[in-house]
Design a protein around this motif. Structure first.
Motif, mmCIF file in Angstrom:
data_model
loop_
_atom_site.group_PDB
_atom_site.id
_atom_site.type_symbol
_atom_site.label_atom_id
_atom_site.label_comp_id
_atom_site.label_asym_id
_atom_site.label_seq_id
_atom_site.Cartn_x
_atom_site.Cartn_y
_atom_site.Cartn_z
ATOM 1 N N PRO A 159 9.630 32.785 -63.093
ATOM 2 C CA PRO A 159 8.883 31.523 -62.960
ATOM 3 C C PRO A 159 8.939 30.681 -64.232
ATOM 4 C CG PRO A 159 7.573 33.361 -62.138
ATOM 5 C CD PRO A 159 8.778 33.946 -62.810
ATOM 6 N N GLY A 160 8.890 31.331 -65.389
ATOM 7 C CA GLY A 160 8.977 30.616 -66.666
ATOM 8 C C GLY A 160 10.313 29.929 -66.835
ATOM 9 N N ALA A 161 11.393 30.610 -66.395
ATOM 10 C CA ALA A 161 12.730 30.017 -66.485
ATOM 11 C C ALA A 161 12.811 28.752 -65.647
ATOM 12 C CB ALA A 161 13.782 31.025 -66.037
ATOM 13 N N VAL A 162 12.277 28.807 -64.427
ATOM 14 C CA VAL A 162 12.314 27.647 -63.533
ATOM 15 C C VAL A 162 11.472 26.508 -64.101
ATOM 16 C CG1 VAL A 162 11.668 26.809 -61.234
ATOM 17 C CG2 VAL A 162 12.759 29.048 -61.490
ATOM 18 N N ILE A 163 10.281 26.821 -64.590
ATOM 19 C CA ILE A 163 9.360 25.788 -65.088
ATOM 20 C C ILE A 163 9.897 25.141 -66.356
ATOM 21 C CG2 ILE A 163 7.073 25.470 -66.132
ATOM 22 C CD1 ILE A 163 6.093 27.543 -63.988
ATOM 23 N N ALA A 164 10.424 25.952 -67.285
ATOM 24 C CA ALA A 164 10.986 25.389 -68.518
ATOM 25 C C ALA A 164 12.182 24.495 -68.206
ATOM 26 C CB ALA A 164 11.391 26.509 -69.474
ATOM 27 N N THR A 165 13.015 24.920 -67.271
ATOM 28 C CA THR A 165 14.179 24.118 -66.878
ATOM 29 C C THR A 165 13.738 22.797 -66.240
ATOM 30 O OG1 THR A 165 15.441 26.156 -66.511
ATOM 31 C CG2 THR A 165 16.316 24.135 -65.552
ATOM 32 N N LEU A 166 12.730 22.856 -65.375
ATOM 33 C CA LEU A 166 12.196 21.624 -64.776
ATOM 34 C C LEU A 166 11.618 20.701 -65.850
ATOM 35 C CD1 LEU A 166 10.448 22.963 -61.546
ATOM 36 C CD2 LEU A 166 12.498 21.528 -61.680
ATOM 37 N N GLY A 167 10.919 21.285 -66.812
ATOM 38 C CA GLY A 167 10.379 20.477 -67.912
ATOM 39 C C GLY A 167 11.474 19.782 -68.699
ATOM 40 N N LEU A 201 4.956 25.900 -71.397
ATOM 41 C CA LEU A 201 6.421 25.878 -71.294
ATOM 42 C C LEU A 201 6.905 24.531 -70.773
ATOM 43 C CD1 LEU A 201 7.403 29.382 -69.836
ATOM 44 C CD2 LEU A 201 8.367 28.329 -71.892
ATOM 45 N N TYR A 202 6.263 24.066 -69.693
ATOM 46 C CA TYR A 202 6.676 22.783 -69.115
ATOM 47 C C TYR A 202 6.513 21.659 -70.126
ATOM 48 C CZ TYR A 202 7.223 18.911 -65.904
ATOM 49 O OH TYR A 202 7.682 17.757 -65.304
ATOM 50 N N TRP A 203 5.373 21.629 -70.805
ATOM 51 C CA TRP A 203 5.086 20.543 -71.745
ATOM 52 C C TRP A 203 6.034 20.559 -72.939
ATOM 53 C CZ3 TRP A 203 3.666 15.954 -72.366
ATOM 54 C CH2 TRP A 203 3.221 15.453 -73.593
ATOM 55 N N GLU A 204 6.286 21.748 -73.502
ATOM 56 C CA GLU A 204 7.173 21.842 -74.667
ATOM 57 C C GLU A 204 8.584 21.381 -74.314
ATOM 58 O OE1 GLU A 204 6.422 22.403 -77.717
ATOM 59 O OE2 GLU A 204 4.387 23.156 -77.511
ATOM 60 N N PHE A 205 9.061 21.773 -73.151
ATOM 61 C CA PHE A 205 10.432 21.389 -72.787
ATOM 62 C C PHE A 205 10.508 19.982 -72.216
ATOM 63 C CE2 PHE A 205 11.093 25.864 -73.446
ATOM 64 C CZ PHE A 205 12.295 25.845 -74.119
ATOM 65 N N ILE A 225 19.884 22.701 -71.122
ATOM 66 C CA ILE A 225 19.258 23.281 -69.932
ATOM 67 C C ILE A 225 19.380 24.803 -69.971
ATOM 68 C CG2 ILE A 225 19.380 23.415 -67.417
ATOM 69 C CD1 ILE A 225 20.263 20.468 -67.470
ATOM 70 N N ASN A 226 20.524 25.306 -70.405
ATOM 71 C CA ASN A 226 20.687 26.754 -70.534
ATOM 72 C C ASN A 226 19.673 27.347 -71.501
ATOM 73 O OD1 ASN A 226 22.828 26.542 -68.811
ATOM 74 N ND2 ASN A 226 24.412 26.917 -70.331
ATOM 75 N N MET A 227 19.454 26.641 -72.622
ATOM 76 C CA MET A 227 18.494 27.119 -73.621
ATOM 77 C C MET A 227 17.082 27.119 -73.041
ATOM 78 S SD MET A 227 20.049 27.782 -76.607
ATOM 79 C CE MET A 227 19.193 27.315 -78.085
ATOM 80 N N ALA A 228 16.731 26.069 -72.304
ATOM 81 C CA ALA A 228 15.398 26.002 -71.690
ATOM 82 C C ALA A 228 15.210 27.155 -70.714
ATOM 83 C CB ALA A 228 15.214 24.663 -70.979
ATOM 84 N N THR A 229 16.228 27.420 -69.897
ATOM 85 C CA THR A 229 16.149 28.515 -68.928
ATOM 86 C C THR A 229 15.990 29.851 -69.640
ATOM 87 O OG1 THR A 229 17.589 27.235 -67.457
ATOM 88 C CG2 THR A 229 17.297 29.562 -66.943
ATOM 89 N N TYR A 230 16.748 30.033 -70.705
ATOM 90 C CA TYR A 230 16.712 31.284 -71.476
ATOM 91 C C TYR A 230 15.328 31.503 -72.066
ATOM 92 C CZ TYR A 230 18.655 34.951 -74.522
ATOM 93 O OH TYR A 230 18.942 36.135 -75.136
#
Length: 201
Positions: free
Chosen positions: A74-82, A7-11, A60-65
């Motif tokens: 945890p996935g929402a936070v990590i994707a948003t950070l990415g 998730l982090y890498w893709e975003f 950012i909203n899309m990444a969180t979603y």
């Protein structure tokens, strides 16, 4: 743990290369869905509608979603950070360096190329959204060129076209109405969607 790293890498990649703002992330998000199977293109359109109707930048909203969909909170936070990490790094570098190079001809040429590139990304995303929402044309990504197919006998989604046309007129040419906040139009559109659904349209 692997899913969170992915998730982090893709975003991170999306945030790094989606130049031009939130709508420019759509081609990247489409590729993420196709390559990972995390969501379908129809799911992506629903995510877009939710992200457009909630506060904050759409990318950012899309990444969180997506992060929440795939890995919970945890996935929402990590994707948003990415998504935001590249922007933070790049803007800090630009803030430090651009003052020294703002009159450099190569920097000006680079921005000259970036502007139409970001416009093209946004335009491509808009065309894909319009085809998905306003028509029954199905886009299949395969090989070098996308292929197009027709779902059912109709080409145009007439209720969606009618709603889009009404909103276009109201938000551009009806003086009293066009001053309304966008959330009013989003809410009214949601109500119309429910009415159409229950009416069998």
């Amino acid at each position: 743990m692997t899913i969170y790293l992915q998730l982090y890498w893709e975003f991170f990649k999306t945030g790094l290369f989606a130049i031009g703002g939130g709508m420019a992330t759509l081609p990247f998000l489409k590729d993420i869905g196709a390559s990972t199977g995390w969501y379908t293109y129809s799911d992506l359109m629903n995510m877009l509608a939710v992200s457009e109707s909630t506060p904050g930048p759409i990318g950012i909203n899309m990444a969180t979603y997506v992060g929440y969909l795939v890995g919970g909170l945890p996935g929402a936070v990590i994707a948003t950070l990415g998504e935001v990490t590249p922007s933070i790094i790049v803007i800090l570098l630009i803030a430090v360096l651009l003052k020294n190079f703002q009159d450099n001809q190569y920097v000006n040429w680079a921005f000259y190329g970036l502007r139409p590139a970001s416009t093209g990304l946004i335009g491509g995303a808009c065309v894909a959204v319009m085809l998905e929402v306003l028509t029954f044309v199905h886009i299949s990504a395969g090989g070098i060129v996308n292929t197009f197919g027709l779902e059912g006998g109709q080409i145009f989604n007439l209720p969606a076209l009618a709603l889009a046309a009404v909103l276009l007129v109201l938000t551009n040419w009806v003086k009293k109405v066009k001053e309304w906040h966008p959330i009013v139009f989003i809410g009214l559109s949601a109500v119309v969607g429910v009415i159409f659904h229950f009416g069998g349209v």
